[in-house]
Design an enzyme around this catalytic site. Sequence first.
Site, short mmCIF file in Angstrom:
data_model
loop_
_atom_site.label_atom_id
_atom_site.label_comp_id
_atom_site.label_asym_id
_atom_site.label_seq_id
_atom_site.Cartn_x
_atom_site.Cartn_y
_atom_site.Cartn_z
N ARG A 245 -51.13 19.93 49.09
CA ARG A 245 -50.09 19.87 50.11
C ARG A 245 -48.71 19.97 49.50
O ARG A 245 -47.75 20.41 50.14
CB ARG A 245 -50.23 18.57 50.94
N LYS B 18 -46.58 39.04 59.13
CA LYS B 18 -46.30 40.36 59.69
C LYS B 18 -46.33 41.45 58.62
O LYS B 18 -47.34 41.70 58.01
CB LYS B 18 -44.97 40.31 60.44
N TYR C 75 -37.03 35.70 68.74
CA TYR C 75 -38.45 35.64 69.07
C TYR C 75 -38.69 34.50 70.05
O TYR C 75 -38.06 33.44 69.97
CB TYR C 75 -39.24 35.44 67.78
N ASP D 211 -33.40 35.36 59.93
CA ASP D 211 -34.82 35.71 59.98
C ASP D 211 -34.92 37.20 59.69
O ASP D 211 -34.50 38.04 60.49
CB ASP D 211 -35.40 35.38 61.36
#
Length: 394
Positions: A55, A206, A109, A181
Amino acid sequence: MRNEKGSLIRPVPLPDSASRPVVTPLSTSVVYASDTPDMLDQQYEGGLQGYTYSREGHPNADVVGGLIDRMEGAPNPGVVTSSGMAAVAAVLMGITQTGDHVIGGNQLYGRSLRLMAEDLPRMGVSTSMVDPGDVDAVRAAIRPTTKLILVETVSNPTLRVADIEGLATLCREKGVLLVVDNTFTTPRAFKPFDWGADIVIHSITKLLAGHSDVMLGYVAARDEAINTRLRIFSVTTGMTPSPWDSWMAERGMLSFDLRFDRAQATAMRLAEHLGGLEGVKRVIYPSRDDHPDQARAQALLKGQFCNMVSFELDGGRAEANAFTRGAEGLNFAPTLGDVGTTISHPASSSHRALTPEKRTELGMSEGFFRVSVGLEDPDTLCAVFSQAIAACKV
């Protein structure tokens, strides 16, 4: 002394080798063993480089992060997260506090819009949505409590181009962080740090990974203290990236430049083709003469315009349904960046949470589609779109 009752469960270390693997090994271990408490202290305090608990970091995530760091020219090592939205959340929730104010581009988005509209206010962080191409409007929205401005280089899905240069100047003047972004454009087309951005975000899911089989995000900050804060927040909240996804993303990124260039060239061709078809009301692509931000796109992107094309059909939901049924061989799916071309309908997917009136205000009617162009033969792809749009008139 030999243990007469048998060996321990994990007593044998990995064998030594004078050679090394060509392919990065997949490291699925959740935990890493240290020799002593003193050694573990040194690892946590930075005196020794080493892994402790996945983690908090693992080799496959660091390999992927390092690749993007080099592509973006990141001043500090970026943080790989479990998704692109995890990276957005790490910024919006990890470095703001009650009483802060955040400005977002009004065509972000859909999930980013929702996070700003619903979740940040619930935590006492106020938000404003402004056109990121209008620096004067952004200036007017800034308050004494404004902490950051979040924009997309090219907006999803309307493909508007933010005035990054003007916003960077404004943010320096006002002492506000500029967060970009860069998912649509990628570092192949644009490097926000070179233009004054303070924080850069990616959805690796993406174009960077590029095969619709990975879910990852990335965020890096110019300021080391902010970068550390983002890393601590992502670790604390469990935004841990999967080793498998990280390993797969690295493999996908090895062909990224080739994929991006091919898909972008086809996108330009498809945009031109759609512009000549009866039944298409408008086509949106940043290099087109009729794009409202074409001059800014040329200045910022230097001839690299991304693989995304948006267009609007004459008609509404009935025509949209006919189009997707007629687009034989193309996947109608709420995603982008695959090796194959995908088509999405914001009104029924990414921006469905907005009212019809708000979508209309942003230019997303029931006939509006976003296309993520893949690696198909351009002639074949154009023929499929001609067939699908013709099906709308039947």
